[in-house]
Design a protein around this motif. Structure first.
Motif, short mmCIF file in Angstrom:
data_model
loop_
_atom_site.label_atom_id
_atom_site.label_comp_id
_atom_site.label_asym_id
_atom_site.label_seq_id
_atom_site.Cartn_x
_atom_site.Cartn_y
_atom_site.Cartn_z
N THR A 176 0.68 -1.47 0.07
CA THR A 176 0.27 -0.40 0.39
C THR A 176 1.06 1.44 -0.11
N ILE A 177 0.40 2.16 -0.57
CA ILE A 177 0.87 3.44 -0.92
C ILE A 177 -0.81 4.65 -0.15
N GLU B 142 5.26 10.93 -5.56
CA GLU B 142 3.99 11.01 -7.30
C GLU B 142 4.40 10.70 -8.13
N CYS C 19 -3.44 1.83 -3.14
CA CYS C 19 -3.63 3.67 -3.36
C CYS C 19 -4.50 4.16 -2.39
N ARG D 175 -0.62 9.62 -8.79
CA ARG D 175 -0.88 8.80 -7.93
C ARG D 175 -1.11 7.49 -8.05
N ILE D 176 -2.46 6.99 -8.53
CA ILE D 176 -3.10 6.17 -8.82
C ILE D 176 -2.39 5.17 -10.05
N ARG E 230 0.70 4.47 -9.35
CA ARG E 230 1.85 4.26 -8.85
C ARG E 230 2.21 2.69 -8.50
N VAL E 231 0.25 2.13 -8.80
CA VAL E 231 -0.24 0.46 -8.60
C VAL E 231 -1.18 0.27 -9.38
N VAL F 263 -7.78 1.66 -5.24
CA VAL F 263 -7.72 3.02 -4.76
C VAL F 263 -8.96 3.61 -4.20
#
Length: 996
Positions: A285-286, A347, A358, A373-374, A376-377, A386
């Motif tokens: 998770t981020i 980001e 995320c 940002r989304i 990233r996953v 998300v």
């Protein structure tokens, strides 16, 4: 992922908060082939890193670069944009050994991540020599920098700050690299917006200028997150046209998106619960927060409530040492961390490995940042989750009520204003210091360039040469005076204990955020500002552990300096009278009277404290809505608070402004009037919150109907009765959110959109107000110099002449403006500074004699010590007294003979005028030699010898010659508008002769 999502929706604490849920389907890969096959070694390098085929966008970008175009790739995160940069470079290196590339990245972490990717690709080149890749930034050791300059690499990776300070400022050390420069890479182009973007625009213009002087014209290859105006923005940033590639061929994994809207519980408590659930389920998770402070607090609460996660979660933010950041990035990539809590620092496209979830703790402020940002996953075809946790502010609430905007809405526009006059002036001075500006350059440039250059000459920051064909900077290295994140000269924020600089802040925001008592956040720490030193331009801070933040309270007013454009809002179905909207340059005056402490969570006021701050005055760009004069009475007839309505409308519009252009709420200011003095009626103003403007005001003017429509939708749909932070309240309101009237705001918005008719007692349209068509430059008045008053009784009888003080001037002896009596004046003394105890005791030096040239009578007069009272009276009576160093020297000598305020003498001190303009102190002899072709008759040391020898005749000849030279220089300056000066490099330059 499916089972976890079902459990999340069924969770009794989190399930009721779900207001929207959607599955975003993934997309398969789409490959493409370039028009011409890749060279063998380059194809081999691709296979070395496991790439067999190119995606569609990579092949298309390669073809466009091959054809000589500047190229912008606008594709999602993790779509392989590195190859868009790398393939053309590797091909050119094979064909033209010695080719150089400059890669600009906005963060050091991203630069190092990209260097690793380029190095891995270069390692597979086989027979082709692997390119040398070096990073040159603030973390590069000094000895390493020296080696890089001496032997430049094939690929130099840096950032805009180092390009500005370390390369362009010393471009002669980089001549070999710049002469062979063929490509400039700009990654994360969307970051270069607003004031930062305006600075980068000029840095790139300076780079292109220096390269052109070396017969190098590099191509630009750029990559950006999705923005609403990619080609327009790239062209405005770089100053050259771009071909854009927007159809990505990279695969995208499916994602589940869930919106949570907490009620009765803090969104931060909700974030801790969500991260704890995902981490417990083993999902990588981020979680992104909007502030460093929140990042640290969430981490603290998470490990306190779930100690079993202590070794598996970590915070990540700017402010950590480089080694700390890289260790966290490595642990995340290796999968040692289950969860990371981050600010926007993660980001950008750093590869941190495969992530599953995320969490957005608050809407990031733009669709661009959200989808970055989304992105990233969900890599490697893995389904991702998300979770957006809405904050209780207007923007977040509008998004969760209109989820279609999040998924299908237009991306915001990236805006910048390259012609912010403060930014442009800084960089034109830097450019002139790098290589003099030429007349042919200015003739071919935007007309605004010449206007800024003329202003810089007038200010004494640039100087024309004697022929008037080139412009030079008086400063050799003006680059360090430029802060790339602000428009004006910044303040430093200093740690009281160590004296180290924590950061910088621009000269307007410092009074909002760094006044004494303010709470300032830096490096994840909370600091209390103890002192604001305006003279040294610094704020002194000490660490503080508090549970509140601070906001300033006060009043604002705005003046329209120039109308740039106008439009009329359509009358709509209700058929209301025309509503005019103007765009223009504004002067904003802010008077801060106090500051308020508010609770960190909830925003409730704790206490209010007085604050003494000088009025803040700056020029910017904004738009205004001119409302009919009869509206206040019409609202009163409906028992609605008109000022509360337009004030609430202003707040709500600012809250939703980020839907139009990438901006933080603090980037846009506003003010409402029931009667604006220039417009003659009510008005609502919105403007750029930075001096000079950043392009936001113009964007709001262009898309005002859309902004009004969305604002009405927000206020109508909010379930509150009288207004709340989700609709019309602002956390930054200088009036403490008073007055506000939600029902009046609804009527204002419906009226502006033409959806409701209001009967006005006053006929429309009204008489047009008179707005300036062009700005009138006004220089701030300079206070006259006040000379020290030394009374006769305080004079040492052994060090000063025994002369009866001159009587005060008669009542009718006041200077008569317009009489035109001009005197040119100089004096010589009896003693040297050393003889009276230093320059601080000039009043003890004694008058040997003075010579005055009376321009009205065309004659010279000599005054001896016994005549000092007549000399003083003549000087006071004159309309102008011209001299050279008379303010700091001559009048100080005379102050020993009187208690008059000699500051009333209307002086024109040529030395002081030149110093004020240029910062230089030039000698009278130098000016005489360069401008008149002659030298002075002597010097002060010789005059002192003549005094001791009793040779007043020689002193008079010498002094009279100085007066004659001063008179001729004064007249020459008035006639030509400048004097000439020869600098250390033997360049003859013009000094503005502003004798007005």
């Amino acid at each position: 992922m499916k089972s976890f999502l079902e459990g999340l929706l069924a969770n009794p604490a989190l399930g009721p908060m779900v207001v929207h849920q959607r599955r975003v389907e993934g997309t398969p890969a789409v490959h493409g082939e370039p028009a011409r096959p890749l060279a063998g070694p380059v194809h081999e390098a691709l296979r070395h890193v496991g790439i067999e085929r190119l995606y569609r966008h990579q092949a298309r970008a390669l073809d466009l670069v091959r054809d000589g175009h500047n190229v912008l790739a606008v594709t999602p995160t993790a779509s392989g944009k590195t190859l868009v940069f790398a393939l053309p470079l590797l091909e050119r290196l094979e064909r033209e050994p010695g080719t150089r590339a400059l890669c600009l990245y906005p963060t050091k972490a991203l630069a190092r991540d990209q260097r690793q990717g380029l190095a891995e690709l270069g390692a597979g080149l086989g027979a082709l020599r692997q390119p040398r890749i070096e990073i040159y930034d603030g973390d590069t050791p000094a000895h390493r920098r020296k080696k890089i300059r001496a032997d430049p690499p094939d690929v130099l990776i840096t950032n805009p700050d180092m390009l500005h300070l370390g390369i362009l400022a010393h471009h002669r050390d980089w001549e070999r690299f710049l002469r062979e420069l063929r490509f400039v890479v700009l990654d994360e182009l969307h970051v270069y917006r607003g004031i930062f973007g305006a600075h980068v625009h000029h840095i790139l213009a300076r780079l292109r200028r220096i390269c052109a002087g070396l017969d190098a014209r590099p191509q630009f290859i750029a990559a950006s997150a999705t923005v609403g105006n990619p080609a327009e923005f790239a062209e405005r940033l770089v100053g050259q046209p771009f071909e854009t590639v927007t159809r990505s061929g990279a695969p995208a994994a499916p994602r589940h998106v869930v919106f949570l809207n907490p009620h009765g519980v803090s969104p931060y408590t909700t974030a801790v619960r969500v991260v704890a659930e995902t981490a417990a389920a083993g999902l990588k998770t981020i979680a992104f927060t909007k502030a460093r402070r929140i990042t640290e607090l969430l981490y603290t609460w998470l490990v306190r409530q779930h100690p079993e996660l202590a070794g598996r979660v970590a915070p990540y933010r700017a402010g950590y040492l480089p080694a700390e950041r890289r260790e966290l990035e490595s642990r995340l990539f290796r999968g040692e961390l289950t969860a990371v809590l981050s600010t926007s620092a993660l980001e950008l496209g750093i590869d941190v490995g495969a992530l599953d979830v995320c969490v957005l703790v608050g809407y990031p402020g733009s669709l661009i940042s959200s989808w970055q940002r989304i992105g990233r996953v969900g890599r490697s075809d893995r389904e991702a989750l998300v979770v957006l946790i809405a904050m209780p502010d207007a923007l977040d609430q509008y998004l969760v009520q209109h989820p279609e905007l999040f998924f299908d809405g237009e991306f915001e526009r990236a805006v910048l204003d390259p012609w912010n006059p403060l930014v442009a002036s800084h960089h034109l001075v830097c450019s002139a210091s790098e290589d003099p500006l030429r007349a042919d350059e200015l003739a071919a440039a935007d007309p605004r360039t010449r206007a800024v250059v003329d202003g810089l000459v007038h200010e004494g920051r640039l100087a024309r040469d004697a022929e008037g064909t080139r412009w030079f900077s008086f400063r050799r290295r003006p680059h360090r005076e430029v802060s790339l994140r602000s428009a004006g000269e910044p303040f430093a924020i200093v740690d009281r204990r160590s004296g180290n600089t924590l950061g910088t802040i621009d000269g307007i925001r410092v009074y909002y955020e760094c006044h004494p008592g303010a709470i300032y956040l830096h490096g994840g720490q909370t600091w209390r500002i103890l002192e604001l030193d305006e003279e040294r331009r610094r704020a002194v801070a000490a660490p503080a552990r508090v549970d509140y933040y601070t906001v300033v309270l006060g009043e604002k007013e705005t003046e329209i300096l120039e109308r740039l454009d106008r439009r009329t809002l359509e009358p709509g179905d209700a058929g209301r009278p025309p509503v005019e909207v103007g765009l223009g340059r504004l002067k904003v005056t802010v008077r801060i009277r106090e500051y308020q402490k508010k609770r960190l969570f909830g925003g409730e006021p704790i206490s209010t404290h007085p604050l003494e701050v000088p009025p803040l005055i700056f020029e910017t760009v904004g738009f205004w809505i001119e409302l009919p004069r009869g509206l206040p009475a019409a609202f009163a007839g409906r028992e609605l608070h008109f000022m509360g309505g337009i004030h609430a409308t202003e707040h709500a519009m600012i809250g939703l402004f980020p839907l139009l252009a990438i901006a933080d709420r603090g980037d846009v200011g506003g003010i409402s009037y029931t009667g604006h003095p220039q417009l003659g009626g009510p008005a609502i103003f919105l403007y750029d919150g930075v001096p000079g403007g950043a392009g936001l005001g113009e964007q709001g003017f262009r898309e005002l109907p859309k902004l009004l429509d969305r604002t009405l939708g927000l206020v109508e749909s909010c379930p509150c009765e009288d207004g709340c932070p989700a609709c019309i309240q602002s956390p930054r309101c200088g009036n403490g959110n008073k007055p506000l009237d939600k029902h009046a705001a609804l009527l204002v918005l419906r009226f502006l959109l033409g959806r409701e008719t209001i009967e006005l007692s006053e006929p429309a349209p009204r008489e047009r107000p008179v707005i300036p068509a062009a700005p009138v430059p006004v220089s701030p008045p300079r206070a006259p110099r006040r000379h020290g008053i030394v009374r006769a009784g305080n004079v040492d009888p052994e060090a000063a002449p025994a002369v009866t003080p001159a009587p005060p001037p008669p009542a009718d002896a006041a200077p008569r403006p317009g009489a035109g009596r001009l005197l040119v004046f100089d004096l010589e003394t009896q003693r040297s500074a050393a003889e009276v105890g230093g320059w601080g005791k000039t009043f003890r030096m004694g008058l040997a004699l003075a010579v005055v040239y009376d321009a009205a009578r065309g004659c010279y007069r000599t005054y001896y010590e016994a005549d000092v009272h007549r000399l003083l009276l003549d000087l006071v009576m004159a309309d102008r007294v011209v001299g050279f160093n008379i303010e700091r020297f001559d009048l100080e000598v005379l102050s020993g003979y009187t208690d008059w305020n000699l500051g009333r003498i209307r002086t024109c001190d040529l030395l002081e005028r030149i110093h004020r303009k240029t910062g230089m102190r030039v000698s009278l002899n130098h000016l005489a030699e360069v401008n008149l072709g002659e030298s002075k008759a002597g010097n002060g040391i010789q005059s002192l010898r003549w005094w001791k020898q009793g040779r007043l005749d020689l002193i008079e000849q010498y002094c009279r010659k100085d007066v004659e030279v001063t008179r001729r220089l004064y007249e020459l300056g008035r006639e030509r508008g400048y004097l000439l000066y020869r600098d250390r490099e033997e360049r003859t330059l013009r000094i503005p002769a502003d004798w007005t």
